[in-house]
Design a protein around this motif. Sequence first.
Motif: not given
Length: 75
Positions: A48-75
């Motif tokens: 939710a936070e990455h979608l809110r900011t429209s930014k991709s990035g690395m996160e440490q999660t319960a699934e391990g270290r993940v990279f989130l690649t966010v795809h949002v439609p252009a305004p």
Amino acid sequence: MQLDILTALNAEREARRAAVVITNVETGRQRLVKAADVAKDPLRPVLAEHLRTSKSGMEQTAEGRVFLTVHVPAP
């Protein structure tokens, strides 16, 4: 990227809906989470936070270290 993930991602992009590709950096395993499915996902707060900011990035999660690649439609 696996063909099924790419196909689903392209469908979401064509429909102008947001989505996130989650890549586990240790295993290389990927999965797609559509914006409509974020509330049901175990990584809900992070997604939710990455979608809110429209930014991709690395996160440490319960699934391990993940990279989130966010795809949002252009305004």
